[in-house]
Design a protein around this motif. Structure first.
Motif, PDB file in Angstrom:
ATOM      1  N   GLU A 143       0.832  -1.218   0.000  1.00 35.36           N
ATOM      2  CA  GLU A 143       0.000   0.000   0.000  1.00 35.36           C
ATOM      3  C   GLU A 143       0.864   1.265   0.000  1.00 35.36           C
ATOM      4  O   GLU A 143       0.581   2.218  -0.726  1.00 35.36           O
ATOM      5  CB  GLU A 143      -0.940   0.003   1.200  1.00 35.36           C
ATOM      6  CG  GLU A 143      -1.891   1.177   1.207  1.00 35.36           C
ATOM      7  CD  GLU A 143      -2.878   1.120   2.349  1.00 35.36           C
ATOM      8  OE1 GLU A 143      -3.478   2.173   2.627  1.00 35.36           O
ATOM      9  OE2 GLU A 143      -3.059   0.050   2.958  1.00 35.36           O
ATOM     10  N   ASP A 144       1.928   1.263   0.809  1.00 35.34           N
ATOM     11  CA  ASP A 144       2.818   2.426   0.853  1.00 35.34           C
ATOM     12  C   ASP A 144       3.507   2.643  -0.492  1.00 35.34           C
ATOM     13  O   ASP A 144       3.633   3.777  -0.959  1.00 35.34           O
ATOM     14  CB  ASP A 144       3.880   2.265   1.944  1.00 35.34           C
ATOM     15  CG  ASP A 144       3.303   2.327   3.342  1.00 35.34           C
ATOM     16  OD1 ASP A 144       2.196   2.870   3.517  1.00 35.34           O
ATOM     17  OD2 ASP A 144       3.972   1.801   4.257  1.00 35.34           O
ATOM     18  N   GLY A 154       1.096   4.055  -3.008  1.00 35.64           N
ATOM     19  CA  GLY A 154       0.881   5.474  -2.743  1.00 35.64           C
ATOM     20  C   GLY A 154       2.027   6.336  -3.248  1.00 35.64           C
ATOM     21  O   GLY A 154       1.804   7.402  -3.816  1.00 35.64           O
ATOM     22  N   ARG A 169       1.762   6.332  -7.101  1.00 37.00           N
ATOM     23  CA  ARG A 169       0.609   7.159  -7.535  1.00 37.00           C
ATOM     24  C   ARG A 169       0.930   8.643  -7.442  1.00 37.00           C
ATOM     25  O   ARG A 169       0.492   9.424  -8.280  1.00 37.00           O
ATOM     26  CB  ARG A 169      -0.617   6.872  -6.656  1.00 37.00           C
ATOM     27  CG  ARG A 169      -1.465   5.728  -7.086  1.00 37.00           C
ATOM     28  CD  ARG A 169      -2.807   5.719  -6.360  1.00 37.00           C
ATOM     29  NE  ARG A 169      -2.729   5.994  -4.936  1.00 37.00           N
ATOM     30  CZ  ARG A 169      -2.595   5.069  -3.991  1.00 37.00           C
ATOM     31  NH1 ARG A 169      -2.521   3.794  -4.304  1.00 37.00           N
ATOM     32  NH2 ARG A 169      -2.550   5.405  -2.714  1.00 37.00           N
ATOM     33  N   ASP A 217      -3.245   2.010 -10.661  1.00 38.64           N
ATOM     34  CA  ASP A 217      -3.095   1.543  -9.288  1.00 38.64           C
ATOM     35  C   ASP A 217      -3.631   0.119  -9.128  1.00 38.64           C
ATOM     36  O   ASP A 217      -3.020  -0.717  -8.454  1.00 38.64           O
ATOM     37  CB  ASP A 217      -3.793   2.498  -8.326  1.00 38.64           C
ATOM     38  CG  ASP A 217      -3.579   2.093  -6.882  1.00 38.64           C
ATOM     39  OD1 ASP A 217      -2.411   1.972  -6.459  1.00 38.64           O
ATOM     40  OD2 ASP A 217      -4.582   1.896  -6.180  1.00 38.64           O
TER      41      ASP A 217
END
Length: 65
Positions: free
Chosen positions: A10-11, A14, A17, A35
């Motif tokens: 997830e990090d 992010g 993105r 994503d």
């Protein structure tokens, strides 16, 4: 020197993105599609939810002659 930096999936998603090549260049729909594809790739290629990304650290020291 090289410094390992640890990211969860997830990090990392992010961080990618938020990069200029994604968030600043693509429409919101394309960012979401990118994503989603990246999420699937990470799950397939790196099943453990931990990535080690090497970062190169360097310094430049300047002195007035």
């Amino acid at each position: 020197f090289d410094q390992p930096v640890f990211y969860s999936h997830e990090d990392w998603r992010g961080r990618i993105r938020a990069s200029a090549g994604i968030a600043a260049s693509l429409s919101p729909d394309r960012v979401a599609a990118f994503d989603s594809d990246l999420r699937r790739l990470l799950e397939q290629q790196f099943p453990a939810d931990s990535l080690t990304i090497p970062h190169r650290c360097f310094a430049v020291v300047c002195r007035k002659p």
